[in-house]
Scaffold this active site. Structure first.
Site, PDB file in Angstrom:
ATOM      1  CG  ASP A 408      -1.989   1.118   1.308  1.00  0.00           C
ATOM      2  OD1 ASP A 408      -1.520   2.092   0.631  1.00  0.00           O
ATOM      3  OD2 ASP A 408      -2.997   1.250   2.138  1.00  0.00           O
ATOM      4  CG  HIS A 409       3.458   3.671  -3.264  1.00  0.00           C
ATOM      5  ND1 HIS A 409       4.255   4.583  -2.578  1.00  0.00           N
ATOM      6  CD2 HIS A 409       3.962   3.374  -4.205  1.00  0.00           C
ATOM      7  CE1 HIS A 409       5.350   4.603  -3.062  1.00  0.00           C
ATOM      8  NE2 HIS A 409       5.257   4.081  -4.339  1.00  0.00           N
ATOM      9  NE  ARG A 410      -4.119   3.871   1.472  1.00  0.00           N
ATOM     10  CZ  ARG A 410      -5.337   3.474   2.068  1.00  0.00           C
ATOM     11  NH1 ARG A 410      -6.403   4.458   2.074  1.00  0.00           N
ATOM     12  NH2 ARG A 410      -5.387   2.243   2.335  1.00  0.00           N
TER      13      ARG A 410
END
Length: 438
Positions: A408-410
């Site tokens: 999850d790039h967040r």
């Protein structure tokens, strides 16, 4: 003798309905407390239901294959009058006529372990009324007023079965019966209308098969849609010479302390992942939208994706970070066997913090796995290939595999994901290097 109904209990994990798979008893059978009487399938697992009483089965309300909401009756028992608990008469003062109020009988059904707390009030769980439904051998029960569960399409069990046999979603049918009750005629009309619109496809030479979306398949589809569109996902890959790890596995299997666990490649990958999390804890986190926070766990509940006859399931090894390699290996084997048998408890299919999926068992080299909802990373392990590889300054045949990490790039930056994957790969290429990372 008294008649007691047993309704579908709350199986936990937010599950509101289950499909009755099979009865283990028949009308007239005598059962004992906690004897298995039925199997039901939730969106997560196959669950055995034990008898809540000693008694005789007087009625089965539901046919196998029917979906039942929590609180709807499944079976009725004839029990001895004193078999179910009754509340003590209230200590109320006598009225002017010297009469005490009649004692109230506690109508609560026995609570089965793991099926949720008993209701604080004496009321039975709310459920939809079924016109003409008889309790035991008594008179029909009058239809009750609609309750919260009425948003589920209303139909009798035989009508639900008839709709399922024709691949009809009851939510698509308008009921013509009392208060919108769907009748067999409504289903028949729907089928005939659909046949008129798709005459060519419905001909004798049709080459299509329609499969109802339900159970594990439905739950998996909903989870994947939430994951794919709820979090920005990226994947990094690493190809590793895992020959030293496979040699280690072969040696461990000859040692007495690993005789029962029989560790395999997946167990070593899991241990490498757990070591890697110590250096990059961001991959063991979740995104809390409501609180606007990233929640980083100080424990690892490791999910192991398992392909089963019922679909993809991800049983969880809780506190895997506190386990030795032998314990992890045994847990993986046990969870996989239980999942394939359809016996995993719903509670064991949730709460994971990171997941491993072994696509290599299907002969696949690599892939881009989709995150399990609520997790920041998932590691895919590809097939081991015997192929030429640079080794000790020359070329040799080595056991090579590819790792793929979706994140999850967040929560996880590319640098963190790459470092974590490199740590896992480093351990597989040189298991002794784990000592330097601990």
């Amino acid at each position: 003798m008294a008649v007691r109904e047993f309704a579908l209990p709350d199986l936990g994990e937010g599950l509101t309905e289950s499909e009755l798979v099979a009865w283990k008893v028949a009308v007239g059978d005598t059962v004992q407390l906690n004897q298995i009487i039925a199997e039901v399938e939730t969106a997560k697992a196959l669950v055995e239901l034990p008898a809540p009483y000693d008694g005789r089965v007087s009625r089965l309300f539901v046919e196998p294959g029917v979906t039942v909401a929590v609180g709807e009756p499944l079976v009725a028992f004839e029990v001895e009058a004193g078999e179910t608990p009754e509340a003590e008469p209230p200590a109320a003062p006598e009225d002017g006529g010297g009469q005490r109020p009649a004692p109230e009988v506690d109508k609560r059904e026995p609570t089965l372990v793991g099926y949720g707390a008993r209701p604080e009030s004496g009321a039975r769980p709310a459920r939809r009324a079924r016109p003409g439904l008889a309790i035991g051998r008594g008179a029909p029960v009058a239809p009750a007023a609609p309750v919260a569960l009425a948003e589920r399409p209303r139909a009798t069990p035989p009508v639900r079965k008839f709709a399922r046999e024709h691949g009809i979603d009851l939510a698509s049918v308008v009921g013509s019966g009392e208060r919108g009750l769907i009748t067999r005629g409504d289903i028949q009309s729907f089928v005939e209308h659909a046949a008129e619109e798709t005459t060519a496809a419905a001909s004798a030479g049709s080459r299509e098969k329609r499969i109802p979306i339900r159970g594990v398949r439905k739950a998996t589809a909903e989870a994947m849609v939430r994951s794919a569109f709820g979090a920005p996902q990226a994947t990094v890959f690493l190809t590793v010479d895992a020959t030293p790890t496979l040699e280690l596995v072969a040696r461990l299997r000859t040692q007495p302390e690993f005789a029962d666990a029989r560790p395999g490649l997946l167990a070593v990958v899991a241990k490498a992942l757990l070591i890697g999390i110590r250096r990059t804890p961001e991959v063991n986190s979740r995104w809390d939208e409501a609180a606007n926070e990233i929640v980083q766990a100080d424990y690892v509940h490791l999910g192991i994706a398992a392909a089963t006859p019922r679909g993809l399931m991800v049983p969880v090894i809780r506190d895997a970070d506190a386990m030795a390699l032998a314990a992890i290996s045994g847990a993986i084997r046990q969870l996989a066997e239980t999942a394939r048998a359809g016996r995993t408890a719903p509670a064991d299919l949730s709460g994971g913090t990171i997941t491993i999926t072994n696509v290599g068992v299907f002969g696949v080299d690599a892939g881009t796995p989709i995150l399990t909802p609520g997790e920041a990373a998932i590691l895919a392990v590809g097939a081991v290939r015997r192929q030429p590889w640079e080794h000790d300054g020359g070329i040799a045949l080595r056991d090579v595999l590819t790792l793929a990490l979706t994140f999850d790039h967040r929560i996880v930056d590319g640098e963190q994901a790459s470092r974590f994957l490199a740590d896992v790969g480093r351990i597989l290429a040189d298991p002794a290097s784990a000592l330097a990372l601990l």
